[in-house]
Design a protein around this motif. Structure first.
Motif, PDB file in Angstrom:
ATOM      1  N   LYS A   1      32.567  14.243 -26.786  1.00  0.00           N
ATOM      2  CA  LYS A   1      31.523  13.790 -27.852  1.00  0.00           C
ATOM      3  C   LYS A   1      30.074  14.447 -27.113  1.00  0.00           C
ATOM      4  N   THR A   2      29.444  14.953 -27.901  1.00  0.00           N
ATOM      5  CA  THR A   2      28.194  15.686 -27.117  1.00  0.00           C
ATOM      6  C   THR A   2      27.329  14.564 -26.521  1.00  0.00           C
ATOM      7  N   SER A   3      27.188  13.223 -27.236  1.00  0.00           N
ATOM      8  CA  SER A   3      26.391  12.314 -26.476  1.00  0.00           C
ATOM      9  C   SER A   3      26.985  11.953 -25.057  1.00  0.00           C
ATOM     10  N   ASP A   4      28.464  11.755 -25.127  1.00  0.00           N
ATOM     11  CA  ASP A   4      28.986  11.244 -23.682  1.00  0.00           C
ATOM     12  C   ASP A   4      28.832  12.615 -22.807  1.00  0.00           C
ATOM     13  N   LEU A   5      28.837  13.953 -23.234  1.00  0.00           N
ATOM     14  CA  LEU A   5      28.642  14.931 -22.385  1.00  0.00           C
ATOM     15  C   LEU A   5      27.240  14.893 -22.020  1.00  0.00           C
ATOM     16  N   GLN A   6      26.241  14.764 -22.683  1.00  0.00           N
ATOM     17  CA  GLN A   6      24.745  14.638 -22.160  1.00  0.00           C
ATOM     18  C   GLN A   6      24.540  13.626 -21.210  1.00  0.00           C
ATOM     19  N   CYS A   7      25.201  12.440 -21.509  1.00  0.00           N
ATOM     20  CA  CYS A   7      24.821  11.165 -20.839  1.00  0.00           C
ATOM     21  C   CYS A   7      25.601  11.295 -19.438  1.00  0.00           C
ATOM     22  N   LEU A   8      26.583  11.884 -19.320  1.00  0.00           N
ATOM     23  CA  LEU A   8      27.384  12.059 -18.194  1.00  0.00           C
ATOM     24  C   LEU A   8      26.521  13.220 -17.251  1.00  0.00           C
ATOM     25  N   SER A   9      26.411  14.164 -17.822  1.00  0.00           N
ATOM     26  CA  SER A   9      25.715  15.318 -17.126  1.00  0.00           C
ATOM     27  C   SER A   9      24.348  14.998 -16.701  1.00  0.00           C
ATOM     28  N   GLU A  10      23.578  14.314 -17.376  1.00  0.00           N
ATOM     29  CA  GLU A  10      22.193  13.833 -16.680  1.00  0.00           C
ATOM     30  C   GLU A  10      22.373  12.929 -15.598  1.00  0.00           C
ATOM     31  N   ALA A  11      23.475  11.981 -15.788  1.00  0.00           N
ATOM     32  CA  ALA A  11      23.786  11.023 -14.639  1.00  0.00           C
ATOM     33  C   ALA A  11      24.114  11.729 -13.346  1.00  0.00           C
ATOM     34  N   LEU A  12      25.119  12.842 -13.588  1.00  0.00           N
ATOM     35  CA  LEU A  12      25.589  13.672 -12.353  1.00  0.00           C
ATOM     36  C   LEU A  12      24.395  14.163 -11.982  1.00  0.00           C
ATOM     37  N   TYR A  13      23.471  14.870 -12.726  1.00  0.00           N
ATOM     38  CA  TYR A  13      22.422  15.856 -12.397  1.00  0.00           C
ATOM     39  C   TYR A  13      21.343  14.451 -11.518  1.00  0.00           C
ATOM     40  N   PHE A  14      20.939  13.781 -12.046  1.00  0.00           N
ATOM     41  CA  PHE A  14      19.764  12.789 -11.546  1.00  0.00           C
ATOM     42  C   PHE A  14      20.682  11.775 -10.316  1.00  0.00           C
ATOM     43  N   GLU A  15      21.810  11.564 -10.211  1.00  0.00           N
ATOM     44  CA  GLU A  15      22.285  10.670  -9.122  1.00  0.00           C
ATOM     45  C   GLU A  15      22.947  11.586  -8.138  1.00  0.00           C
ATOM     46  N   ALA A  16      23.570  12.779  -8.436  1.00  0.00           N
ATOM     47  CA  ALA A  16      24.238  13.553  -7.485  1.00  0.00           C
ATOM     48  C   ALA A  16      24.147  15.008  -7.238  1.00  0.00           C
ATOM     49  N   ARG A  17      23.049  15.411  -7.780  1.00  0.00           N
ATOM     50  CA  ARG A  17      22.931  16.917  -7.991  1.00  0.00           C
ATOM     51  C   ARG A  17      22.944  17.480  -6.609  1.00  0.00           C
ATOM     52  N   GLY A  18      22.494  16.854  -5.401  1.00  0.00           N
ATOM     53  CA  GLY A  18      22.508  17.403  -4.136  1.00  0.00           C
ATOM     54  C   GLY A  18      23.782  17.323  -3.626  1.00  0.00           C
ATOM     55  N   GLU A  19      24.741  16.763  -4.303  1.00  0.00           N
ATOM     56  CA  GLU A  19      26.295  16.689  -3.602  1.00  0.00           C
ATOM     57  C   GLU A  19      26.857  18.022  -4.002  1.00  0.00           C
ATOM     58  N   GLY A  20      28.040  18.194  -3.372  1.00  0.00           N
ATOM     59  CA  GLY A  20      28.740  19.441  -3.505  1.00  0.00           C
ATOM     60  C   GLY A  20      29.682  18.978  -4.777  1.00  0.00           C
ATOM     61  N   HIS A  21      30.398  19.870  -5.273  1.00  0.00           N
ATOM     62  CA  HIS A  21      31.436  19.737  -6.518  1.00  0.00           C
ATOM     63  C   HIS A  21      32.149  18.201  -6.291  1.00  0.00           C
ATOM     64  N   LYS A  22      32.967  18.195  -5.101  1.00  0.00           N
ATOM     65  CA  LYS A  22      33.503  17.135  -4.749  1.00  0.00           C
ATOM     66  C   LYS A  22      32.974  15.808  -5.118  1.00  0.00           C
ATOM     67  N   GLY A  23      31.529  15.623  -4.562  1.00  0.00           N
ATOM     68  CA  GLY A  23      30.807  14.372  -4.646  1.00  0.00           C
ATOM     69  C   GLY A  23      30.066  14.198  -6.251  1.00  0.00           C
ATOM     70  N   GLN A  24      30.024  15.414  -7.035  1.00  0.00           N
ATOM     71  CA  GLN A  24      29.829  15.005  -8.057  1.00  0.00           C
ATOM     72  C   GLN A  24      31.056  14.631  -9.065  1.00  0.00           C
ATOM     73  N   GLN A  25      32.092  15.154  -8.721  1.00  0.00           N
ATOM     74  CA  GLN A  25      33.292  14.523  -9.417  1.00  0.00           C
ATOM     75  C   GLN A  25      33.569  13.281  -9.175  1.00  0.00           C
ATOM     76  N   ALA A  26      33.144  12.657  -7.930  1.00  0.00           N
ATOM     77  CA  ALA A  26      33.333  11.397  -7.751  1.00  0.00           C
ATOM     78  C   ALA A  26      32.296  10.347  -8.288  1.00  0.00           C
ATOM     79  N   VAL A  27      31.211  10.653  -8.501  1.00  0.00           N
ATOM     80  CA  VAL A  27      30.581   9.919  -9.326  1.00  0.00           C
ATOM     81  C   VAL A  27      30.953   9.933 -10.870  1.00  0.00           C
ATOM     82  N   ALA A  28      31.395  11.012 -11.360  1.00  0.00           N
ATOM     83  CA  ALA A  28      31.931  11.271 -12.498  1.00  0.00           C
ATOM     84  C   ALA A  28      33.147  10.225 -12.742  1.00  0.00           C
ATOM     85  N   GLU A  29      33.904  10.109 -11.790  1.00  0.00           N
ATOM     86  CA  GLU A  29      34.994   9.138 -11.813  1.00  0.00           C
ATOM     87  C   GLU A  29      34.669   7.800 -11.820  1.00  0.00           C
TER      88      GLU A  29
END
Length: 160
Positions: free
Chosen positions: A35-63
């Motif tokens: 869903k567009t809203s879920d994608l936007q919310c999760l993308s923003e959360a990863l950006y603001f919470e973990a954008r300085g992390e590598g791919h694995k770190g952002q995946q972990a936050v998404a988990e």
């Protein structure tokens, strides 16, 4: 005239053969599109919470966010989890690094489409190394990835 008719017949045949593939394309498209809203919310959360992390770190936050969606103690939607009061420290502001946001969005989309969740061992909480929240002593630590430490809330530790 017969040359034109022959040419039209060949073109018509080509169009007729090509049309089913064009019509069938949407049916073979990804049916697990988030869903567009879920994608936007999760993308923003990863950006603001973990954008300085590598791919694995952002995946972990998404988990963690998706583990919360599946957990009975938390809201049942990605946006519900991300916007739950007192759970995430970021305050929405302007996205200033479009490249970092695009990367977060790709990771979010993969997570929402069912990427394996095997990095955090079922974690539903995390924090950065710069803080030590009181709840971190109560929950089972599952792993550390980048600057984040991850915890499971379903196995409380004994308090002696």
């Amino acid at each position: 005239m017969s040359t034109i008719m022959s040419w039209l017949a060949r073109v018509s045949l080509c169009v007729a053969l090509a049309t089913p593939a064009v019509v069938a394309a949407p049916a073979t498209a990804d049916t697990k599109s988030p869903k567009t809203s879920d994608l936007q919310c999760l993308s923003e959360a990863l950006y603001f919470e973990a954008r300085g992390e590598g791919h694995k770190g952002q995946q972990a936050v998404a988990e963690v966010i998706l583990n919360r969606v599946d957990h009975p103690k938390f809201p049942k939607s990605v946006c519900g989890v991300v916007n739950q009061k007192g759970q995430f420290t970021y305050k929405k502001s302007r996205i200033r690094e479009q490249g970092a946001f695009n990367r977060a969005q790709k990771i979010a989309k993969a997570a929402l489409q069912g990427a394996p969740r095997n990095l955090t061992n079922g974690a539903t909480y995390f924090h950065t190394g710069g803080v030590k929240p009181s709840w971190s002593r109560k929950f089972e630590r599952t792993t550390r990835i980048g600057s984040h430490t991850f915890y499971r809330s379903d196995r409380r530790l004994a308090s002696n």
